[in-house]
Scaffold this active site. Structure first.
Site: not given
Ligand code: X8Z
Ligand code: ZN
Length: 610
Positions: A183, A220, A350-351, A380-381, A384, A408, A484, A508, A517-518
């Site tokens: 942080r 939406y 970050h993926a 997950h990826e 997409h 997602e 939180r 994010h 979205r998640y």
């Molecule tokens: O950001 C993601 C993916 C890429 S769209 C890895 N996710 C969120 C996160 O990591 O915070 C998947 C689950 C939630």
């Molecule tokens: Zn994703």
């Protein structure tokens, strides 16, 4: 991140349409070529779609290079590309309002709406403000990507290393150090974020929205206020599953660490849950495993034992998708993706999944580690990427998911089929445990999927508050921790203040990727899974169903993916599930045996955290 448009979103770029670029004759923003008639609207949309396609490809490449090779130069190139794109995108979005109120066919109406609401970051019309916004967006993303914690006198540590410590260490001092250490990357983002919100709001107002959050909520296929109510409804459906899990986990943490580190009542200190944001608790499974239901295997260990490397992990993912009827990934996917963290440069680890050319130049960008979490993230990826390819034959403006929760949820749905029986079938596990291990398997899954739910909800509750002005800049951090605590029942392990900017330590936020979205995906994936298992003719308990190899289930899924955003999302949902509403009864069904057990185990404990 997902489609190119999402790609833009996730990299703090805009999203949808905003990209109108120039093919031969770019649609003119002065609108004179397009009379305010149905025919004018049709011509406008057709030209915009052609134009946008080209624009978005150039932007995607600039962003790909920035994300996979962070330097001042690539950041500037990405900012410039984004600036150009934003300018065009906003011109087109504003121009599209000229057709408001006309009698148009449903398709045209829908596309014009997507043009206006599809962008996650609208810019103000003044050139210098737009350029400033594009610069801030690129810089926030780079700052996060380069982020490291540099302990005094020690070597600097990146997020991957800090996360590994959080996942495995049981020393509260060490956990606290990496938690606070990460942080330290975000306070420099604070003022940029304030300005970012201000400019994003200004751009949103120019498109007729109250603020940026209102724009996000308008995507939406329902009035934005109804969408808020929908989220409340879904949260109330799943809260009775989250609360006993929270209660049980807290009691086990107290047993492990003692009451002084992990108090038996109140919110759980956020550094003890095995994840940097306490969004998934799977890493503390050994601490909370139900007695006598040991699954007897651990995917991280299996990958290790079978010497499955990073690339082979992706191959397993691809084979799952092809087993249910998808075409294999193109050669370019294997040549152009980034699979592992380069040793010699900064990248955004970050993926994410990318759709560079809107046809089949699809790629993933990940710093894969050989563990269960990344095995699941790979699915997950790839979800997409397979979605992107499935809707690539739609008109440009429909190359998007039904709603962003669908994008997602696809890969996650597939990953739900990574059951013990599946692992046996693909040769990763020698023998599946019998039903007595179900509770253990379910607990591990719940630590991931159920623990995530409140986090999935709160990130945008915070951003919506920031964008609407309800959360003022001098309360950014305090409001974050209030949310939180309210939703997750977790608390900062040490005093935080307004010189911190803890939301910025979650990808994010600096990347401007919407997060609701998640939450939706975590509801939808169980709903999809329930229906796909039904299509596969499966009849046992939902948590043991795998659709691996089942073409009937695959067909049902593919048909929905091919629809892209061409229809309102309830139509797409109906195509897979027969239902037109998002519905948490599937996740409740899935975890029913665990929920019952948790309720028994926590009887007599004083649960909750108020
Ligand atoms: O950001 C993601 C993916 C890429 S769209 C890895 N996710 C969120 C996160 O990591 O915070 C998947 C689950 C939630
Ligand atoms: Zn994703």
């Amino acid at each position: 991140m997902s489609s190119t448009r999402n790609l833009l979103r996730a990299s703090a770029l805009v999203s949808m349409i905003a990209l109108l670029g120039a093919a031969c004759t770019p649609p003119s923003a002065d609108q004179s070529d397009y009379p305010a008639t149905a025919a004018g609207a049709a011509a406008f949309v057709a030209d915009v779609e052609e134009d946008l396609l080209e624009e978005v490809i150039g932007l995607a490449k600039a962003q790909w290079v920035q994300a996979t090779y962070i330097t001042d130069d690539t950041e500037q190139l990405a900012a410039a590309a984004y600036d150009e794109y934003l300018g065009k995108a906003m011109d087109y979005a504003r121009a599209s309002t000229r057709f408001d109120g006309l009698e148009l066919d449903a398709d045209l109406e829908r596309k014009l709406k997507i043009l206006k609401t599809g962008m996650t970051l609208p810019a103000p019309s003044a050139d210098e403000e737009r350029t400033e916004l594009a610069g801030i967006a690129a810089s926030l993303e780079s700052t996060y990507g380069k982020g490291k914690y540099c302990p005094e006198g020690g070597e600097c540590l990146a997020l991957g290393e800090l996360s590994n410590t959080l996942a495995t260490s049981r020393d509260p001092d060490e956990l606290l150090e990496v938690w606070t250490g990460w942080r330290t990357i975000s306070p420099p983002m604070r003022e940029d974020y304030r300005r970012f919100a201000e400019l994003g709001n200004k751009g949103s107002r120019e498109l007729g929205f109250d603020d940026l959050g209102a724009l996000w909520r308008s995507n939406y296929d329902m009035p934005p206020d109804d969408f808020r109510a929908e989220l409340d409804r879904l949260w109330e459906q799943v809260r009775p599953l989250y609360e006993p899990l929270h209660c049980y986990v807290r009691s086990k943490l107290t047993e492990t660490y003692g009451d002084s580190v992990a108090p038996a009542s109140g919110p759980i200190p956020a550094h003890l849950l095995g994840n940097m944001w306490a969004q998934s608790w799977a890493n503390i499974y050994p601490m909370v495993a139900p007695p006598s239901s040991d699954p007897g295997f651990d995917v991280t260990e299996l990958l290790d034992e079978k010497e499955v490397d990073e690339l082979e992990m992706v191959r397993y993912g691809e084979r799952f998708f092809t087993s249910i009827g998808f075409d294999p990934l193109p050669d370019t996917f294997w040549q152009r993706s980034l699979f592992t963290k380069p040793a010699d440069r900064d990248v955004v680890c970050h993926a994410s999944a990318w759709d560079i050319d809107q046809v089949d130049d699809i790629r993933i960008k990940m710093c894969i580690e050989r563990n269960a979490e990344d095995f699941s993230t790979i699915h997950h990826e790839l979800g997409h990427n397979f979605y992107q390819r499935a809707y690539s034959r739609q008109p440009f403006l429909y190359r998007e998911s039904a709603n962003d929760g669908f994008h997602e949820g696809v890969g996650d749905t597939v990953a739900l089929s990574v059951t013990p029986d599946y692992l046996v079938e693909v040769g990763l596990l020698d023998r599946a445990p019998d039903a007595s291990a179900d509770l253990g398997v379910l607990m591990r899954m719940a630590l991931d999927k159920v623990a995530f739910l409140p986090f999935g909800l709160l990130v945008d509750q915070w951003r919506w508050g920031v964008f609407s002005g309800e959360i003022a800049p001098d309360a950014y951090n305090a409001a974050w921790w209030e949310l939180r605590e309210k939703y997750q029942g977790v608390a900062a392990p040490v005093e935080r203040s307004e010189s911190d900017f803890d939301p910025g330590a979650k990808y994010h936020v600096p990347a401007n990727t919407p997060y609701t979205r998640y939450f939706l995906a975590h509801i939808l994936q169980f709903q999809f899974q329930r229906s796909l298992c039904e299509a596969a003719g499966y009849e046992g308990p939902l948590h043991r169903c795998s659709i691996y190899g089942n073409k009937d289930a695959g067909k049902r899924l593919i048909e929905m993916l091919e629809m892209g955003a061409s229809r309102p999302w309830p139509d797409a949902l109906e195509a897979v599930t027969g239902q037109r509403e998002m519905d948490a009864t599937a996740i409740i069904d899935y975890f029913a045996p665990l929920q019952e057990w948790l309720e028994g185990e926590t009887q007599g404990l004083s649960c909750g955290w108020k």
